[in-house]
Design a protein around this motif. Structure first.
Motif, mmCIF file in Angstrom:
data_model
loop_
_atom_site.group_PDB
_atom_site.id
_atom_site.type_symbol
_atom_site.label_atom_id
_atom_site.label_comp_id
_atom_site.label_asym_id
_atom_site.label_seq_id
_atom_site.Cartn_x
_atom_site.Cartn_y
_atom_site.Cartn_z
ATOM 1 N N MET A 1 -28.432 38.129 9.832
ATOM 2 C CA MET A 1 -29.798 38.323 9.337
ATOM 3 C C MET A 1 -30.407 37.006 8.881
ATOM 4 S SD MET A 1 -31.100 41.375 9.500
ATOM 5 C CE MET A 1 -32.311 41.306 8.183
ATOM 6 N N GLY A 2 -29.592 36.155 8.274
ATOM 7 C CA GLY A 2 -30.081 34.840 7.868
ATOM 8 C C GLY A 2 -30.476 33.990 9.058
ATOM 9 N N ILE A 3 -29.658 34.030 10.115
ATOM 10 C CA ILE A 3 -29.973 33.251 11.316
ATOM 11 C C ILE A 3 -31.252 33.768 11.974
ATOM 12 C CG2 ILE A 3 -29.171 32.725 13.649
ATOM 13 C CD1 ILE A 3 -26.342 32.648 12.595
ATOM 14 N N ALA A 4 -31.372 35.089 12.095
ATOM 15 C CA ALA A 4 -32.564 35.672 12.708
ATOM 16 C C ALA A 4 -33.815 35.374 11.886
ATOM 17 C CB ALA A 4 -32.379 37.180 12.876
ATOM 18 N N THR A 5 -33.675 35.438 10.552
ATOM 19 C CA THR A 5 -34.823 35.161 9.687
ATOM 20 C C THR A 5 -35.279 33.717 9.812
ATOM 21 O OG1 THR A 5 -34.066 36.838 8.106
ATOM 22 C CG2 THR A 5 -35.642 35.200 7.313
ATOM 23 N N ALA A 6 -34.320 32.779 9.788
ATOM 24 C CA ALA A 6 -34.662 31.359 9.914
ATOM 25 C C ALA A 6 -35.328 31.070 11.256
ATOM 26 C CB ALA A 6 -33.407 30.505 9.747
ATOM 27 N N LEU A 7 -34.784 31.655 12.322
ATOM 28 C CA LEU A 7 -35.362 31.425 13.645
ATOM 29 C C LEU A 7 -36.764 32.014 13.754
ATOM 30 C CD1 LEU A 7 -34.884 30.369 16.520
ATOM 31 C CD2 LEU A 7 -33.894 32.588 17.086
ATOM 32 N N GLY A 8 -36.942 33.233 13.250
ATOM 33 C CA GLY A 8 -38.253 33.881 13.332
ATOM 34 C C GLY A 8 -39.313 33.153 12.524
ATOM 35 N N ILE A 9 -38.966 32.738 11.304
ATOM 36 C CA ILE A 9 -39.942 32.036 10.461
ATOM 37 C C ILE A 9 -40.315 30.690 11.078
ATOM 38 C CG2 ILE A 9 -40.286 30.950 8.209
ATOM 39 C CD1 ILE A 9 -38.615 33.152 6.979
ATOM 40 N N THR A 10 -39.317 29.968 11.610
ATOM 41 C CA THR A 10 -39.603 28.656 12.201
ATOM 42 C C THR A 10 -40.538 28.777 13.401
ATOM 43 O OG1 THR A 10 -37.443 27.829 11.489
ATOM 44 C CG2 THR A 10 -38.571 26.610 13.219
ATOM 45 N N LEU A 11 -40.278 29.724 14.287
ATOM 46 C CA LEU A 11 -41.144 29.908 15.455
ATOM 47 C C LEU A 11 -42.539 30.361 15.051
ATOM 48 C CD1 LEU A 11 -38.659 31.567 17.985
ATOM 49 C CD2 LEU A 11 -39.387 29.177 17.848
ATOM 50 N N THR A 12 -42.616 31.196 14.005
ATOM 51 C CA THR A 12 -43.929 31.633 13.523
ATOM 52 C C THR A 12 -44.713 30.459 12.947
ATOM 53 O OG1 THR A 12 -43.036 33.827 13.008
ATOM 54 C CG2 THR A 12 -45.113 33.217 11.971
ATOM 55 N N LEU A 13 -44.043 29.631 12.148
ATOM 56 C CA LEU A 13 -44.709 28.456 11.581
ATOM 57 C C LEU A 13 -45.128 27.482 12.677
ATOM 58 C CD1 LEU A 13 -42.532 27.701 8.406
ATOM 59 C CD2 LEU A 13 -44.866 28.592 8.473
ATOM 60 N N HIS A 14 -44.319 27.355 13.708
ATOM 61 C CA HIS A 14 -44.679 26.479 14.830
ATOM 62 C C HIS A 14 -45.995 26.924 15.466
ATOM 63 C CE1 HIS A 14 -44.721 24.338 18.533
ATOM 64 N NE2 HIS A 14 -44.249 25.344 19.264
ATOM 65 N N GLY A 15 -46.122 28.230 15.699
ATOM 66 C CA GLY A 15 -47.371 28.740 16.253
ATOM 67 C C GLY A 15 -48.544 28.557 15.311
ATOM 68 N N ILE A 16 -48.303 28.759 14.021
ATOM 69 C CA ILE A 16 -49.379 28.594 13.031
ATOM 70 C C ILE A 16 -49.832 27.147 12.964
ATOM 71 C CG2 ILE A 16 -49.888 28.695 10.563
ATOM 72 C CD1 ILE A 16 -48.095 31.154 10.401
ATOM 73 N N PHE A 17 -48.879 26.210 12.915
ATOM 74 C CA PHE A 17 -49.239 24.788 12.854
ATOM 75 C C PHE A 17 -49.994 24.362 14.095
ATOM 76 C CE2 PHE A 17 -45.342 23.864 9.974
ATOM 77 C CZ PHE A 17 -46.046 24.336 8.881
ATOM 78 N N LEU A 18 -49.574 24.864 15.259
ATOM 79 C CA LEU A 18 -50.274 24.514 16.489
ATOM 80 C C LEU A 18 -51.695 25.061 16.478
ATOM 81 C CD1 LEU A 18 -49.713 23.079 19.190
ATOM 82 C CD2 LEU A 18 -49.123 25.308 20.145
ATOM 83 N N HIS A 19 -51.866 26.251 15.936
ATOM 84 C CA HIS A 19 -53.195 26.862 15.861
ATOM 85 C C HIS A 19 -54.090 26.126 14.870
ATOM 86 C CE1 HIS A 19 -56.347 29.866 15.627
ATOM 87 N NE2 HIS A 19 -56.140 29.981 14.329
#
Length: 214
Positions: free
Chosen positions: A110-128
């Protein structure tokens, strides 16, 4: 024409009944190929025009009309380096999150999935939020100064506090337990933001390679 269409057309030519049927089928295929070639030429011209426009904004100077569409070597080197560093930061964050979740009694995955999901979400937000096709270098500068540098500073502070809390003993170690918890939280957040910002910078600098592939 796609590969399966070419295979189908080749089979149809081999199985044509008469010379007239073969010639008629060949004429139909030639017309189809000519249409596809024209469409492909228009797409290439559009990519070349867009590449030239972005290159002018990237270099802040005019470029020739007939410039060849190719990846910029220096930008590709930087993009690969940023992406590699971002992957390393993400792996460190995933390991830290897995350890924290395991310590809290939750599955480490769950920790690995959470870290991966948050990082990819932030990547999209920063790009936007930060990406500006009209001023790409300004977008990278804003991302570095407003996101990357604060994340690096926070990570170094968290690392210093964690090391200090780890190597002291006695009453001082007990007093520094809240500081150690704060360092874990700050380090986790910093690695998430840093990895996402590195992926975003790598994406912006890799624009020329995307045009070359197109």
């Amino acid at each position: 024409m796609k590969l399966y269409e070419i295979t189908k057309a080749r089979t149809a030519l081999l199985n044509a009944g008469t010379t007239f049927d073969r010639n008629q089928l060949r004429a139909t295929l030639l017309a189809h190929l000519a249409k596809d070639a024209g469409t492909l030429g228009q797409q290439m011209a559009t990519v070349r025009s867009d590449y030239r426009r972005k290159l002018e904004r990237w270099r802040t100077q005019e470029v020739p009309e007939n410039i060849w569409v190719s990846a910029l070597p220096s930008d590709m080197h930087d993009s690969r380096l940023y992406r590699l560093t971002g992957v390393f930061a993400l792996l460190c964050e995933m390991a830290l999150a897995a350890w924290i979740f395991q310590w809290l009694g939750v599955g480490w995955w769950m920790g690995i999935a959470t870290a991966l999901g948050i990082t990819l979400t932030l990547h999209g937000i920063f790009l936007h939020v930060f990406d500006n096709p009209e001023r790409p270098k300004e977008a990278i500068h804003r991302l570095r100064t407003r996101v990357s540098l604060p994340a690096i500073f926070s990570f170094l502070v968290a690392l210093a506090v964690a090391v200090l809390a780890r190597y002291v003993h006695g009453e001082l170690a007990v007093l520094l337990l809240p500081a150690f918890s704060f360092a874990l939280w700050l380090g986790t957040l910093s690695l998430l933001i840093l990895a996402a910002s590195l992926f975003t910078v790598a994406h912006i600098q890799g624009w020329s390679a995307r045009h070359e592939r197109e």
